[in-house]
Design a protein around this motif. Sequence first.
Motif, PDB file in Angstrom:
ATOM      1  N   THR A 144      -6.448   3.854   9.998  1.00 21.20           N
ATOM      2  CA  THR A 144      -7.617   2.994  10.187  1.00 21.20           C
ATOM      3  C   THR A 144      -8.195   2.590   8.832  1.00 21.20           C
ATOM      4  O   THR A 144      -8.540   1.428   8.619  1.00 21.20           O
ATOM      5  CB  THR A 144      -8.686   3.709  11.040  1.00 21.20           C
ATOM      6  OG1 THR A 144      -8.115   4.013  12.306  1.00 21.20           O
ATOM      7  CG2 THR A 144      -9.913   2.842  11.215  1.00 21.20           C
ATOM      8  N   GLN A 145      -8.258   3.541   7.902  1.00 22.24           N
ATOM      9  CA  GLN A 145      -8.752   3.226   6.557  1.00 22.24           C
ATOM     10  C   GLN A 145      -7.854   2.195   5.878  1.00 22.24           C
ATOM     11  O   GLN A 145      -8.335   1.260   5.240  1.00 22.24           O
ATOM     12  CB  GLN A 145      -8.824   4.485   5.699  1.00 22.24           C
ATOM     13  CG  GLN A 145      -9.888   5.454   6.123  1.00 22.24           C
ATOM     14  CD  GLN A 145      -9.817   6.752   5.317  1.00 22.24           C
ATOM     15  OE1 GLN A 145      -8.901   6.962   4.529  1.00 22.24           O
ATOM     16  NE2 GLN A 145     -10.783   7.624   5.536  1.00 22.24           N
ATOM     17  N   ILE A 146      -6.549   2.361   6.010  1.00 25.82           N
ATOM     18  CA  ILE A 146      -5.611   1.417   5.394  1.00 25.82           C
ATOM     19  C   ILE A 146      -5.773   0.042   6.012  1.00 25.82           C
ATOM     20  O   ILE A 146      -5.810  -0.970   5.304  1.00 25.82           O
ATOM     21  CB  ILE A 146      -4.157   1.915   5.551  1.00 25.82           C
ATOM     22  CG1 ILE A 146      -3.961   3.204   4.753  1.00 25.82           C
ATOM     23  CG2 ILE A 146      -3.166   0.846   5.097  1.00 25.82           C
ATOM     24  CD1 ILE A 146      -2.696   3.950   5.100  1.00 25.82           C
ATOM     25  N   TRP A 163       0.851  -1.189   0.000  1.00 26.26           N
ATOM     26  CA  TRP A 163       0.000   0.000   0.000  1.00 26.26           C
ATOM     27  C   TRP A 163       0.882   1.233   0.000  1.00 26.26           C
ATOM     28  O   TRP A 163       1.644   1.452   0.933  1.00 26.26           O
ATOM     29  CB  TRP A 163      -0.921   0.010   1.233  1.00 26.26           C
ATOM     30  CG  TRP A 163      -2.032  -0.963   1.090  1.00 26.26           C
ATOM     31  CD1 TRP A 163      -2.054  -2.257   1.526  1.00 26.26           C
ATOM     32  CD2 TRP A 163      -3.273  -0.730   0.442  1.00 26.26           C
ATOM     33  NE1 TRP A 163      -3.242  -2.840   1.187  1.00 26.26           N
ATOM     34  CE2 TRP A 163      -4.012  -1.934   0.526  1.00 26.26           C
ATOM     35  CE3 TRP A 163      -3.833   0.368  -0.204  1.00 26.26           C
ATOM     36  CZ2 TRP A 163      -5.290  -2.051  -0.016  1.00 26.26           C
ATOM     37  CZ3 TRP A 163      -5.104   0.243  -0.742  1.00 26.26           C
ATOM     38  CH2 TRP A 163      -5.816  -0.957  -0.641  1.00 26.26           C
ATOM     39  N   GLU A 170      -6.919   8.314  11.554  1.00 26.75           N
ATOM     40  CA  GLU A 170      -8.050   8.005  10.683  1.00 26.75           C
ATOM     41  C   GLU A 170      -7.583   7.361   9.381  1.00 26.75           C
ATOM     42  O   GLU A 170      -8.159   6.387   8.913  1.00 26.75           O
ATOM     43  CB  GLU A 170      -8.857   9.268  10.390  1.00 26.75           C
ATOM     44  CG  GLU A 170     -10.091   9.000   9.549  1.00 26.75           C
ATOM     45  CD  GLU A 170     -10.906  10.253   9.325  1.00 26.75           C
ATOM     46  OE1 GLU A 170     -11.473  10.368   8.215  1.00 26.75           O
ATOM     47  OE2 GLU A 170     -10.975  11.101  10.223  1.00 26.75           O
ATOM     48  N   ALA A 171      -6.531   7.895   8.793  1.00 26.56           N
ATOM     49  CA  ALA A 171      -6.005   7.339   7.546  1.00 26.56           C
ATOM     50  C   ALA A 171      -5.475   5.930   7.768  1.00 26.56           C
ATOM     51  O   ALA A 171      -5.701   5.032   6.950  1.00 26.56           O
ATOM     52  CB  ALA A 171      -4.911   8.235   6.981  1.00 26.56           C
ATOM     53  N   GLY A 192      -3.072   3.761  -1.299  1.00 29.01           N
ATOM     54  CA  GLY A 192      -3.946   3.958  -0.150  1.00 29.01           C
ATOM     55  C   GLY A 192      -4.514   5.358  -0.134  1.00 29.01           C
ATOM     56  O   GLY A 192      -4.187   6.201  -0.976  1.00 29.01           O
ATOM     57  N   PRO A 193      -5.346   5.626   0.832  1.00 24.43           N
ATOM     58  CA  PRO A 193      -5.917   6.971   0.950  1.00 24.43           C
ATOM     59  C   PRO A 193      -4.829   7.974   1.290  1.00 24.43           C
ATOM     60  O   PRO A 193      -3.824   7.639   1.918  1.00 24.43           O
ATOM     61  CB  PRO A 193      -6.910   6.826   2.101  1.00 24.43           C
ATOM     62  CG  PRO A 193      -6.429   5.649   2.879  1.00 24.43           C
ATOM     63  CD  PRO A 193      -5.763   4.736   1.908  1.00 24.43           C
ATOM     64  N   GLU A 249      -8.369  -1.251   7.270  1.00 23.08           N
ATOM     65  CA  GLU A 249      -9.614  -1.841   6.783  1.00 23.08           C
ATOM     66  C   GLU A 249      -9.470  -2.352   5.355  1.00 23.08           C
ATOM     67  O   GLU A 249     -10.108  -3.327   4.977  1.00 23.08           O
ATOM     68  CB  GLU A 249     -10.749  -0.818   6.882  1.00 23.08           C
ATOM     69  CG  GLU A 249     -11.161  -0.538   8.307  1.00 23.08           C
ATOM     70  CD  GLU A 249     -12.153   0.606   8.425  1.00 23.08           C
ATOM     71  OE1 GLU A 249     -12.476   1.255   7.399  1.00 23.08           O
ATOM     72  OE2 GLU A 249     -12.595   0.864   9.555  1.00 23.08           O
ATOM     73  N   LEU A 250      -8.609  -1.715   4.556  1.00 19.97           N
ATOM     74  CA  LEU A 250      -8.403  -2.116   3.171  1.00 19.97           C
ATOM     75  C   LEU A 250      -7.414  -3.279   3.038  1.00 19.97           C
ATOM     76  O   LEU A 250      -7.519  -4.085   2.117  1.00 19.97           O
ATOM     77  CB  LEU A 250      -7.889  -0.932   2.348  1.00 19.97           C
ATOM     78  CG  LEU A 250      -8.838   0.239   2.181  1.00 19.97           C
ATOM     79  CD1 LEU A 250      -8.106   1.427   1.563  1.00 19.97           C
ATOM     80  CD2 LEU A 250     -10.028  -0.158   1.327  1.00 19.97           C
ATOM     81  N   CYS A 256       1.093   4.958   0.466  1.00 17.23           N
ATOM     82  CA  CYS A 256       0.277   5.960   1.161  1.00 17.23           C
ATOM     83  C   CYS A 256       0.964   7.313   1.115  1.00 17.23           C
ATOM     84  O   CYS A 256       2.011   7.532   1.716  1.00 17.23           O
ATOM     85  CB  CYS A 256       0.045   5.529   2.601  1.00 17.23           C
ATOM     86  SG  CYS A 256      -0.834   3.968   2.669  1.00 17.23           S
TER      87      CYS A 256
END
Length: 121
Positions: free
Chosen positions: A89-91, A49, A86-87, A76-77, A93-94, A51
């Motif tokens: 956490t998004q990673i 990923w 927060e970012a 990634g985001p 989850e992905l 990022c």
Amino acid sequence: MAAHAQRIAAHLTQPSLSIVLLIQDPHLSWLADSVSSVVAQSHPKWELWLCDLKSSPSCRSVLEEYTRHDKRIKIGPDIDLSGDAEAFTQILELACGEYIGLLEQHDMLPPWALAEVICYL
């Protein structure tokens, strides 16, 4: 390197690894070396990923090019330094790997690094 591959093959399960590479205005040739060091791993079950910490648009196009060369590489985001949690956490989850590791831009892994992690686990 063949010995590492044999050690991995001896395991009944071969867990997948997700690697998160944090990027911020990198020296592009060093970034290429970092990405290449992951692609060259003897353990094949990984995803990378990429990022971006708000780098330039030209950096984003380089990241997109990496995804076209290997389907295990993903973008990634975008990560805002004020909202890292927060970012991440998004990673998380992905990410599909059973284990997750972090790299910083310009870090390089020897070709047997992930195999050693698997053997250790």
